[in-house]
Design an enzyme around this catalytic site. Structure first.
Site, PDB file in Angstrom:
ATOM      1  CB  SER A   7      -0.884  -0.011   1.255  1.00  0.00           C
ATOM      2  OG  SER A   7      -1.709   1.115   1.281  1.00  0.00           O
ATOM      3  CE  LYS A  11      -1.050  -1.804  -4.895  1.00  0.00           C
ATOM      4  NZ  LYS A  11      -0.478  -1.107  -3.746  1.00  0.00           N
ATOM      5  CB  SER A  12      -3.774   3.429  -7.513  1.00  0.00           C
ATOM      6  OG  SER A  12      -4.309   2.292  -6.885  1.00  0.00           O
ATOM      7  CB  SER A  95      -2.453  -9.238  -5.289  1.00  0.00           C
ATOM      8  OG  SER A  95      -1.606  -8.424  -6.055  1.00  0.00           O
TER       9      SER A  95
END
Length: 191
Positions: A7, A11-12, A95
């Site tokens: 987190s 990534k996003s 993931s």
């Protein structure tokens, strides 16, 4: 393209930039992100409470190891549907377990071709992720308010041989998105 990492690793942010640039090129893509999926397809028991307690308990997902497996299994099934429809499918999920990512790779490649699943490890040191902490999750996890938090209480199993390894603690999202697009060109997924 399966973006995985802790987190706050980016990534996003990177997946959104890749998605934006793919749309500019006229490519058809779909972005699945932890936030949009956890508010619908993989909602928590609390979010499903209006359907009744038994329903919410049965179908709602928490962050226990078992529910994380089911979360990724569901996302993998949806990802395979989008990919088989010809969309460049971008996913951005922690993931944390290799076995789950490998299961999605197997599903996608069984119904498509070898190379249709591209694992992208967005790699930033835990200290960098905690310093970014855009949602305050690490702070809550350290305070004991978020049990089962990956990187603090639960393990993150980094890919051993990702198809693409992005060093997000060292480069900007624009440069990392360019690396992803270059990889897609090299693989023949875009022109």
């Amino acid at each position: 393209m399966w973006f995985t990492g802790l987190s706050g690793c980016g990534k996003s942010t990177i997946a959104n930039e890749v998605d934006r640039q793919l749309h500019q090129r006229g490519a058809h893509s779909m972005l699945l992100d932890g936030d949009n999926v956890r508010h619908g397809l993989n909602a928590s028991p609390q979010m499903l409470s209006s359907y009744g307690e038994a329903f919410a308990k049965r179908f709602g997902l928490t962050f226990t190891p078992e529910d994380r497996v089911e979360n990724i299994r569901r996302i993998g099934a949806v990802t395979e549907l989008f990919a088989s429809a010809g969309l460049i499918t971008l996913t951005a999920f922690v993931s944390p377990y290799r076995a789950d990512r490998d299961a999605v790779r197997k599903l996608v490649e069984e119904r498509g071709e070898v190379g249709d699943f591209i694992e992208v490890f967005v790699d930033a040191p835990l200290a960098v992720c905690e310093a970014r902490d855009p949602k305050g999750l690490y702070k809550k996890a350290r305070a004991g308010e978020l049990p089962n938090f990956t990187g603090i209480h639960d393990p993150y199993e980094a890919p051993l041989t990702p198809d693409l390894h992005l060093l997000s603690g060292e480069k900007t999202p624009d440069l990392l998105a360019a690396e992803v697009l270059s990889h897609l060109k090299k693989c023949g997924k875009i022109a």
